[in-house]
Design a protein around this motif. Structure first.
Motif, short mmCIF file in Angstrom:
data_model
loop_
_atom_site.label_atom_id
_atom_site.label_comp_id
_atom_site.label_asym_id
_atom_site.label_seq_id
_atom_site.Cartn_x
_atom_site.Cartn_y
_atom_site.Cartn_z
N MET A 133 -1.92 4.81 3.96
CA MET A 133 -2.04 5.08 2.51
C MET A 133 -1.53 3.86 1.74
O MET A 133 -0.40 3.43 1.93
N GLU A 134 -2.39 3.31 0.90
CA GLU A 134 -1.95 2.13 0.16
C GLU A 134 -0.90 2.51 -0.88
O GLU A 134 -0.86 3.64 -1.37
N LYS A 135 -0.08 1.55 -1.18
CA LYS A 135 0.99 1.81 -2.14
C LYS A 135 0.57 1.20 -3.48
O LYS A 135 0.11 0.08 -3.54
N ILE A 136 0.70 2.00 -4.51
CA ILE A 136 0.36 1.48 -5.85
C ILE A 136 1.53 0.64 -6.31
O ILE A 136 2.69 1.04 -6.17
N THR A 184 -7.68 9.40 -6.25
CA THR A 184 -7.11 8.28 -5.49
C THR A 184 -5.85 7.78 -6.18
O THR A 184 -4.73 8.14 -5.80
N THR A 185 -6.06 7.00 -7.21
CA THR A 185 -4.92 6.40 -7.91
C THR A 185 -3.93 7.46 -8.38
O THR A 185 -2.73 7.29 -8.26
N LEU A 198 -1.69 8.65 -5.59
CA LEU A 198 -0.76 7.59 -5.19
C LEU A 198 0.33 7.40 -6.24
O LEU A 198 1.50 7.20 -5.92
N GLN A 229 2.81 10.14 -6.07
CA GLN A 229 3.69 9.95 -4.91
C GLN A 229 4.78 8.93 -5.23
O GLN A 229 5.94 9.13 -4.89
N GLN A 230 4.38 7.82 -5.85
CA GLN A 230 5.36 6.77 -6.17
C GLN A 230 6.44 7.31 -7.09
O GLN A 230 7.63 7.07 -6.89
#
Length: 154
Positions: free
Chosen positions: A1-4, A115-116, A119, A122-123
């Motif tokens: 999972m990419e991190k924003i 998507t964004t 993320l 989550q952040q």
């Protein structure tokens, strides 16, 4: 999972410290207007209406004096976050029944919804799970301090 990278969605001009808002409606309006004024939403009313639609789905007051209202909206030009620290606690439907002093509003572009948005949540959830961060954010006295704090904890 990419991190924003939070610094891509955290903008100093979308932060308010010592807001005088006395109600949930007033702070949602204040942040909606701020997003509009800075070009992140094309229509403040449409965006705010979408925030209220989401509010009907469940509590956004997550406890410890923090609320995270969010609007997924066609009016959003660019997914971002607006943050307000209130002068005094206001009433909000919260998980712990306490008032709210910190409001972190998500403005999510329709096309980013799955998507964004996830993320981003989550952040911020990671930040909000940190008691040191929660205690510190309630004590900030300037927008610079708030911005530095959010970016320092990511």
């Amino acid at each position: 999972m990419e991190k924003i990278e939070l610094n891509k969605v955290i903008h100093k001009e979308l932060m308010i410290v010592d807001s005088n808002a006395k109600t949930k409606e007033a702070i949602i309006q204040e942040l909606g207007d701020l997003l509009y004024k800075n070009g992140f939403v094309s229509n403040a009313k449409t965006f705010i209406d979408d925030v209220y639609l989401r509010e009907e789905e469940g509590e956004t007051g997550i406890g410890q004096g923090v609320a995270i209202p969010h609007g997924k909206s066609a009016a959003v030009e660019k997914t971002t976050v607006a943050i307000a620290i209130l002068k005094q606690d206001i009433e909000w439907e919260t998980l712990d029944g306490e008032g709210v002093k910190v409001v972190i509003m998500f403005a999510v572009k329709d096309s980013d919804a799955n998507t964004t948005h996830v993320l981003l949540l989550q952040q911020v959830a990671i930040l909000l799970a940190n008691d040191q961060f929660i205690n510190a954010i309630k004590k900030v006295t300037s927008v610079d301090e708030l911005c530095n704090l959010v970016l320092a904890f990511q």
